[in-house]
Design a protein around this motif. Structure first.
Motif, short mmCIF file in Angstrom:
data_model
loop_
_atom_site.label_atom_id
_atom_site.label_comp_id
_atom_site.label_asym_id
_atom_site.label_seq_id
_atom_site.Cartn_x
_atom_site.Cartn_y
_atom_site.Cartn_z
N LEU A 14 0.81 -1.22 0.00
CA LEU A 14 0.00 0.00 0.00
C LEU A 14 0.84 1.26 0.00
O LEU A 14 1.95 1.28 0.51
CB LEU A 14 -0.90 0.04 1.24
CG LEU A 14 -1.83 -1.16 1.47
CD1 LEU A 14 -2.52 -1.03 2.81
CD2 LEU A 14 -2.84 -1.26 0.34
N LEU A 15 0.23 2.31 -0.52
CA LEU A 15 0.75 3.66 -0.38
C LEU A 15 -0.29 4.44 0.43
O LEU A 15 -1.47 4.44 0.08
CB LEU A 15 0.94 4.32 -1.75
CG LEU A 15 1.30 5.81 -1.72
CD1 LEU A 15 2.67 6.02 -1.08
CD2 LEU A 15 1.26 6.40 -3.12
N LEU A 16 0.15 5.08 1.48
CA LEU A 16 -0.70 5.97 2.26
C LEU A 16 -0.21 7.38 1.95
O LEU A 16 0.95 7.73 2.21
CB LEU A 16 -0.57 5.69 3.75
CG LEU A 16 -1.35 4.50 4.31
CD1 LEU A 16 -0.99 3.20 3.63
CD2 LEU A 16 -1.18 4.39 5.80
N ARG A 17 -1.11 8.18 1.34
CA ARG A 17 -0.72 9.51 0.88
C ARG A 17 -1.81 10.51 1.26
O ARG A 17 -2.93 10.14 1.59
CB ARG A 17 -0.51 9.49 -0.63
CG ARG A 17 -1.77 9.09 -1.41
CD ARG A 17 -1.71 9.57 -2.85
NE ARG A 17 -2.80 9.05 -3.65
CZ ARG A 17 -4.06 9.49 -3.61
NH1 ARG A 17 -4.42 10.44 -2.78
NH2 ARG A 17 -4.99 8.95 -4.40
N PHE A 69 -4.88 9.83 5.69
CA PHE A 69 -4.23 9.26 4.52
C PHE A 69 -5.25 8.58 3.62
O PHE A 69 -6.13 7.86 4.11
CB PHE A 69 -3.21 8.19 4.92
CG PHE A 69 -2.09 8.69 5.77
CD1 PHE A 69 -0.99 9.30 5.19
CD2 PHE A 69 -2.12 8.54 7.14
CE1 PHE A 69 0.07 9.76 5.97
CE2 PHE A 69 -1.07 8.99 7.93
CZ PHE A 69 0.02 9.60 7.35
N ALA A 70 -5.11 8.79 2.32
CA ALA A 70 -5.80 7.96 1.34
C ALA A 70 -4.99 6.68 1.24
O ALA A 70 -3.76 6.71 1.14
CB ALA A 70 -5.87 8.67 0.00
N VAL A 71 -5.67 5.55 1.29
CA VAL A 71 -5.01 4.25 1.17
C VAL A 71 -5.14 3.82 -0.29
O VAL A 71 -6.25 3.72 -0.82
CB VAL A 71 -5.67 3.21 2.10
CG1 VAL A 71 -5.05 1.84 1.91
CG2 VAL A 71 -5.56 3.65 3.57
N VAL A 72 -4.00 3.58 -0.92
CA VAL A 72 -3.97 3.23 -2.33
C VAL A 72 -3.33 1.85 -2.48
O VAL A 72 -2.22 1.62 -1.98
CB VAL A 72 -3.20 4.28 -3.15
CG1 VAL A 72 -3.15 3.90 -4.62
CG2 VAL A 72 -3.83 5.66 -2.96
N ALA A 73 -4.04 0.95 -3.16
CA ALA A 73 -3.53 -0.39 -3.45
C ALA A 73 -3.30 -0.47 -4.95
O ALA A 73 -4.24 -0.33 -5.73
CB ALA A 73 -4.54 -1.44 -3.01
N GLY A 79 -9.41 3.20 0.39
CA GLY A 79 -10.03 3.63 1.64
C GLY A 79 -9.20 4.71 2.31
O GLY A 79 -8.46 5.44 1.65
N THR A 80 -9.33 4.76 3.61
CA THR A 80 -8.63 5.79 4.37
C THR A 80 -8.21 5.26 5.74
O THR A 80 -8.83 4.34 6.28
CB THR A 80 -9.50 7.05 4.55
OG1 THR A 80 -8.76 8.06 5.23
CG2 THR A 80 -10.76 6.76 5.34
N LYS A 106 -8.82 -8.27 2.31
CA LYS A 106 -7.51 -8.44 1.69
C LYS A 106 -6.38 -8.08 2.66
O LYS A 106 -5.22 -8.09 2.30
CB LYS A 106 -7.40 -7.58 0.43
CG LYS A 106 -8.41 -7.92 -0.66
CD LYS A 106 -8.25 -6.97 -1.84
CE LYS A 106 -9.33 -7.11 -2.86
NZ LYS A 106 -9.38 -8.40 -3.52
N GLY A 107 -6.74 -7.66 3.88
CA GLY A 107 -5.75 -7.27 4.87
C GLY A 107 -5.30 -5.83 4.75
O GLY A 107 -4.39 -5.40 5.47
N TYR A 108 -5.92 -5.06 3.87
CA TYR A 108 -5.49 -3.67 3.69
C TYR A 108 -5.73 -2.82 4.93
O TYR A 108 -4.89 -1.97 5.28
CB TYR A 108 -6.20 -3.02 2.50
CG TYR A 108 -5.87 -3.60 1.14
CD1 TYR A 108 -4.68 -4.30 0.91
CD2 TYR A 108 -6.74 -3.45 0.08
CE1 TYR A 108 -4.39 -4.83 -0.35
CE2 TYR A 108 -6.46 -3.96 -1.18
CZ TYR A 108 -5.28 -4.64 -1.38
OH TYR A 108 -5.00 -5.15 -2.62
N ALA A 109 -6.86 -3.02 5.60
CA ALA A 109 -7.14 -2.23 6.81
C ALA A 109 -6.11 -2.51 7.89
O ALA A 109 -5.62 -1.59 8.55
CB ALA A 109 -8.55 -2.50 7.32
#
Length: 178
Positions: A14-17, A69-73, A79-80, A106-109
């Protein structure tokens, strides 16, 4: 003390931006999801205008109080995750998140929450707290998988669209982030 403006965090996937104007359509779309409508108090009133205002203004509010942060996959908004209710004197902050429907399970959170917690510890905070509505088992699962410890239930401590509900308090200390 303050959080950094414009900070980027990267995890394995992920990128948190910082939020951008182009994220507004994804924020608006997510606000129509039944699970987000169930748990997020802002979702029922979300409009294109409020989504845009969030992305360009409110998500970039006072960095002494928090950071979002915007969460980017890959190249897709997922998400955020944000840090807020920061108490620099006591060394604690609260983490919160939501994930778009396509990106769930997917484990992103978990990954984004751990990255935000690590950033909080880098900034000198000692404790990251997480509140989840008693009925929000998915959010409680994220907390547990991210390594947070369940501490107890706070009575009527959270507002969701249906009204006030009890909230489960979780915490993570820097020494527990492995």
């Amino acid at each position: 003390m303050t959080f950094d403006m414009g900070v980027l965090l990267e995890t394995q996937r992920l990128l948190l931006r910082p939020f951008e104007e182009g994220d507004a359509a994804d924020v608006l779309a997510a606000s129509h999801d039944p699970e987000i409508l169930r748990w997020m108090p802002w979702a029922p009133a979300q409009t294109a205008e409020t989504a845009l205002a969030w992305c360009v203004t409110h998500a970039h509010a006072d960095p002494t109080l928090g950071v979002n942060f915007a969460v980017v996959a890959g190249d897709r908004f997922a998400g955020t995750v944000g840090l807020g209710r920061t108490d620099w004197a006591d060394g604690r902050v609260e983490v919160g998140y939501w994930i778009a429907p396509w990106a769930r399970r997917k484990g992103y959170a978990v990954e984004a929450t751990r990255a935000a917690a690590a950033y909080a510890f880098e900034k000198g905070l000692h404790r990251v707290e997480l509140l989840a509505a008693v009925g929000n088992l998915a959010s409680q699962g994220v907390a547990a998988k991210a390594g947070f410890t369940r501490e107890g239930v706070l009575r009527e401590a959270m507002v969701i669209p249906a009204g006030r509900v009890d909230a489960v308090l979780f915490s993570l200390l820097e020494s527990e982030l492995t």
